[in-house]
Design a protein around this motif. Structure first.
Motif, PDB file in Angstrom:
ATOM      1  N   THR A 135     -40.300 -10.942 -38.899  1.00  0.00           N
ATOM      2  CA  THR A 135     -39.313  -9.954 -39.355  1.00  0.00           C
ATOM      3  C   THR A 135     -38.650  -9.263 -38.167  1.00  0.00           C
ATOM      4  O   THR A 135     -37.418  -9.128 -38.124  1.00  0.00           O
ATOM      5  CB  THR A 135     -39.991  -8.903 -40.268  1.00  0.00           C
ATOM      6  N   ASN A 136     -39.446  -8.838 -37.194  1.00  0.00           N
ATOM      7  CA  ASN A 136     -38.886  -8.168 -36.011  1.00  0.00           C
ATOM      8  C   ASN A 136     -37.945  -9.088 -35.242  1.00  0.00           C
ATOM      9  O   ASN A 136     -36.904  -8.649 -34.741  1.00  0.00           O
ATOM     10  CB  ASN A 136     -39.998  -7.667 -35.098  1.00  0.00           C
ATOM     11  N   TYR A 137     -38.298 -10.350 -35.154  1.00  0.00           N
ATOM     12  CA  TYR A 137     -37.459 -11.333 -34.452  1.00  0.00           C
ATOM     13  C   TYR A 137     -36.088 -11.416 -35.122  1.00  0.00           C
ATOM     14  O   TYR A 137     -35.053 -11.367 -34.470  1.00  0.00           O
ATOM     15  CB  TYR A 137     -38.160 -12.691 -34.466  1.00  0.00           C
ATOM     16  N   GLN A 138     -36.110 -11.531 -36.429  1.00  0.00           N
ATOM     17  CA  GLN A 138     -34.854 -11.664 -37.176  1.00  0.00           C
ATOM     18  C   GLN A 138     -34.065 -10.354 -37.198  1.00  0.00           C
ATOM     19  O   GLN A 138     -32.842 -10.367 -37.130  1.00  0.00           O
ATOM     20  CB  GLN A 138     -35.141 -12.155 -38.595  1.00  0.00           C
ATOM     21  N   GLU A 139     -34.749  -9.227 -37.256  1.00  0.00           N
ATOM     22  CA  GLU A 139     -34.055  -7.941 -37.256  1.00  0.00           C
ATOM     23  C   GLU A 139     -33.388  -7.643 -35.916  1.00  0.00           C
ATOM     24  O   GLU A 139     -32.481  -6.834 -35.843  1.00  0.00           O
ATOM     25  CB  GLU A 139     -35.009  -6.809 -37.650  1.00  0.00           C
ATOM     26  N   ASN A 140     -33.861  -8.310 -34.862  1.00  0.00           N
ATOM     27  CA  ASN A 140     -33.236  -8.158 -33.543  1.00  0.00           C
ATOM     28  C   ASN A 140     -32.053  -9.101 -33.377  1.00  0.00           C
ATOM     29  O   ASN A 140     -31.554  -9.290 -32.264  1.00  0.00           O
ATOM     30  CB  ASN A 140     -34.265  -8.377 -32.430  1.00  0.00           C
ATOM     31  N   GLY A 141     -31.627  -9.731 -34.472  1.00  0.00           N
ATOM     32  CA  GLY A 141     -30.433 -10.567 -34.450  1.00  0.00           C
ATOM     33  C   GLY A 141     -30.663 -12.018 -34.087  1.00  0.00           C
ATOM     34  O   GLY A 141     -29.712 -12.790 -33.973  1.00  0.00           O
ATOM     35  N   ALA A 142     -31.910 -12.413 -33.905  1.00  0.00           N
ATOM     36  CA  ALA A 142     -32.211 -13.798 -33.559  1.00  0.00           C
ATOM     37  C   ALA A 142     -32.369 -14.628 -34.829  1.00  0.00           C
ATOM     38  O   ALA A 142     -32.810 -14.133 -35.859  1.00  0.00           O
ATOM     39  CB  ALA A 142     -33.475 -13.879 -32.716  1.00  0.00           C
TER      40      ALA A 142
END
Length: 191
Positions: A103-110
């Motif tokens: 989730t954090n990875y995707q929320e950082n735009g990745a």
């Protein structure tokens, strides 16, 4: 998605690694010839993404029958160590820290693309990399983990690992081959 070979040949006793030699593992000679790049080996847990499905690493050790949903990384268990690495879909084997890292990875735009990642963070594998949040590191991503002035001899690699705060080094050949070496291979502590 087989295990990455260790750069130097390992010694075994009763299926357990007891050390390494200075002999290069067959097929890894390209590393010491300077072909490719070296990246930091993160110390977390491996995550695999394929066609939008996230998997976590699972090892069916010593003849253990893998659970339903297991996707083998190689056809059979290693005949020396008895390890049979593979993957379990996160949906069948939930892990809230890996889920948080995704989730954090995707929320950082990745965007999660097919491949392997290392999940690291405060609640994953002792957090030896001192991450402040649960995150993913894309394996081989040269943007943040390339090692400059790569050591290319047994003694130079040993000295590098004695001096640096890292679990190890992963070497990447332009044609896709990889090799690794860990501080534990040299019996170096890792805190």
């Amino acid at each position: 998605m087989k295990k990455i070979p260790t750069l130097f040949e390992r010694t075994f006793e009763k299926g357990r690694v007891t050390g390494i030699t200075s002999q290069v593992t067959a097929g890894c000679e390209w590393v010491l010839a300077g072909e490719g790049i070296a990246t930091k080996k993160w110390d977390g847990t491996c995550v695999f993404v394929e066609q939008g499905i996230t998997y976590k690493r699972y090892d069916a050790k010593h003849g253990k029958t893998p659970p339903e949903g297991f996707v083998p990384a190689q056809p059979d268990a290693d005949p020396v160590t008895g390890h049979w690495p593979g993957w379990m879909p996160l949906s069948l084997s939930p892990d809230k820290w890996i889920a948080e890292a995704v989730t954090n990875y995707q929320e950082n735009g990745a965007t999660l693309i097919d491949g392997t990642y290392e999940a690291i963070g405060p609640k994953i594998n002792g957090n030896r990399d001192a991450a402040t949040a649960h995150i993913l590191k894309k394996h081989g991503d040269q943007q943040y983990e390339t090692i400059s002035h790569t050591p290319l001899t047994y003694d130079a690699i040993l000295a590098f690992l004695q001096e640096q705060h890292t679990e190890g080094i992963v070497f990447h050949h332009p044609d896709g081959r990889m090799s690794k070496i860990k501080r534990s291979d040299f019996d170096l502590s890792w805190k």
